[in-house]
Design a protein around this motif. Structure first.
Motif, PDB file in Angstrom:
ATOM      1  N   CYS A  79       4.659   6.791   6.795  1.00  0.00           N
ATOM      2  CA  CYS A  79       3.470   6.095   6.263  1.00  0.00           C
ATOM      3  C   CYS A  79       3.358   4.692   6.840  1.00  0.00           C
ATOM      4  O   CYS A  79       2.264   4.249   7.216  1.00  0.00           O
ATOM      5  CB  CYS A  79       3.521   6.023   4.738  1.00  0.00           C
ATOM      6  N   ASN A 127      -3.404   9.480  -1.086  1.00  0.00           N
ATOM      7  CA  ASN A 127      -3.557   8.222  -1.825  1.00  0.00           C
ATOM      8  C   ASN A 127      -3.903   7.075  -0.876  1.00  0.00           C
ATOM      9  O   ASN A 127      -4.674   6.181  -1.218  1.00  0.00           O
ATOM     10  CB  ASN A 127      -2.263   7.865  -2.571  1.00  0.00           C
ATOM     11  N   LEU A 128      -3.315   7.098   0.315  1.00  0.00           N
ATOM     12  CA  LEU A 128      -3.530   5.993   1.264  1.00  0.00           C
ATOM     13  C   LEU A 128      -4.938   5.995   1.859  1.00  0.00           C
ATOM     14  O   LEU A 128      -5.395   4.959   2.345  1.00  0.00           O
ATOM     15  CB  LEU A 128      -2.476   6.047   2.384  1.00  0.00           C
ATOM     16  N   ARG A 143       0.842  -1.210   0.000  1.00  0.00           N
ATOM     17  CA  ARG A 143       0.000   0.000   0.000  1.00  0.00           C
ATOM     18  C   ARG A 143       0.873   1.255   0.000  1.00  0.00           C
ATOM     19  O   ARG A 143       0.583   2.215  -0.711  1.00  0.00           O
ATOM     20  CB  ARG A 143      -0.931  -0.001   1.224  1.00  0.00           C
ATOM     21  N   VAL A 144       1.925   1.264   0.813  1.00  0.00           N
ATOM     22  CA  VAL A 144       2.806   2.440   0.840  1.00  0.00           C
ATOM     23  C   VAL A 144       3.552   2.545  -0.490  1.00  0.00           C
ATOM     24  O   VAL A 144       3.689   3.643  -1.053  1.00  0.00           O
ATOM     25  CB  VAL A 144       3.796   2.363   2.040  1.00  0.00           C
ATOM     26  N   LEU A 147       0.190   3.390   9.091  1.00  0.00           N
ATOM     27  CA  LEU A 147      -0.607   2.639   8.106  1.00  0.00           C
ATOM     28  C   LEU A 147      -1.916   2.059   8.648  1.00  0.00           C
ATOM     29  O   LEU A 147      -2.941   2.100   7.967  1.00  0.00           O
ATOM     30  CB  LEU A 147       0.258   1.533   7.491  1.00  0.00           C
ATOM     31  N   ALA A 199       1.166   3.964  -3.063  1.00  0.00           N
ATOM     32  CA  ALA A 199       0.853   5.380  -2.793  1.00  0.00           C
ATOM     33  C   ALA A 199       2.025   6.268  -3.195  1.00  0.00           C
ATOM     34  O   ALA A 199       1.834   7.369  -3.727  1.00  0.00           O
ATOM     35  CB  ALA A 199       0.521   5.560  -1.317  1.00  0.00           C
TER      36      ALA A 199
END
Ligand code: SAH
Length: 222
Positions: A69, A98-99, A27-28, A73, A31
């Motif tokens: 991030c 984005n996250l 995910r990071v 998270l 993003a």
């Protein structure tokens, strides 16, 4: 370790951060891939190093943005509300947006208006960035971030991009329960990252992590 992650392109930089385990989650990674650091860092955008922005501000090194991030998270879900204190270039604000997309919001607060103007202009350099401003997914406000930003509170996650001289109560007050604050704190000549959790019952748990070097959270210049 940090310099080993530099690359010739945004994608190469992110790939190297993953290789060096500075980015651990997909995910990071995704993003950060979606935000071109060249729109935010004036020189050597794909070096894993901080860069001066003017006004005594620096865009932090990519590995620090990645670390922030990763730490936050669990509190960055679609729909989450985030405050980015000392938003400077706006780079991390965009990654955080984005996250928490598509329906989350990130407020970037900086006390220097020209930096907020720069952050808005930086977002305007991409279609995605323009949409995030237009939709209200990202908003930059001007004020003293040591007071947080009460209008948008409570937040699932708060990131602080400059070193605090003390633990600012306003920031933990503006966290949801549960919620998480990522903040560099200066103590006796050194600075450390603190991750502070507000538990469901409102109690606070502080974790002191690694040593860092950030510009200080200060009074606004007159
Ligand atoms: N996250 C930013 C970091 C910018 S450097 C980036 O990576 O681009 C730290 C920022 O904190 C500077 O932009 C500075 O103007 C801002 N700052 C310092 N003290 C502040 C305060 N009291 N309130 C709000 N912003 C502050």
């Amino acid at each position: 370790m940090a310099w080993r992650s530099s690359g010739a392109t945004n994608e190469a930089l992110i790939t190297n951060l993953v290789k060096n385990k500075l980015i651990r989650s997909d995910r990071v990674k995704d993003a950060m891939l979606r935000v071109d650091r060249a729109h935010f860092a004036p020189a050597k955008p794909y070096d894993d190093s901080p860069q001066p922005l003017g006004h005594k501000a620096t865009i932090s090194a990519p590995h620090m943005h990645a670390s922030a991030c990763e730490s936050l998270l669990d509190y960055l879900e679609p729909g989450s509300k985030v405050l980015d204190v000392g938003s400077g270039s706006g780079y991390l604000t965009a990654v955080l947006a984005n996250l928490v997309a598509p329906n989350g919001t990130v407020i970037g607060i900086d006390h220097i208006q020209p930096l907020n103007d720069m952050a808005n202009a930086n977002m305007g350099k991409s279609e995605e960035g323009r949409k995030m401003l237009e939709s209200g997914q990202i908003k930059f406000v001007t004020g003293d971030g040591r007071e947080g930003w009460a209008e948008g509170a409570p937040y699932d996650a708060i990131h602080v991009g400059a070193a605090a001289a003390v633990h600012h109560k306003a920031l933990t007050d503006q966290l949801k329960a549960p919620g998480r604050l990522f903040v560099p704190v200066a103590e006796g000549g050194t600075q450390h990252i603190y991750v502070i959790d507000k538990n469901k019952d409102g109690s606070l748990e502080r974790q002191k992590l690694y040593g860092v070097q950030y510009v200080p959270l200060t009074d606004a210049p007159v």
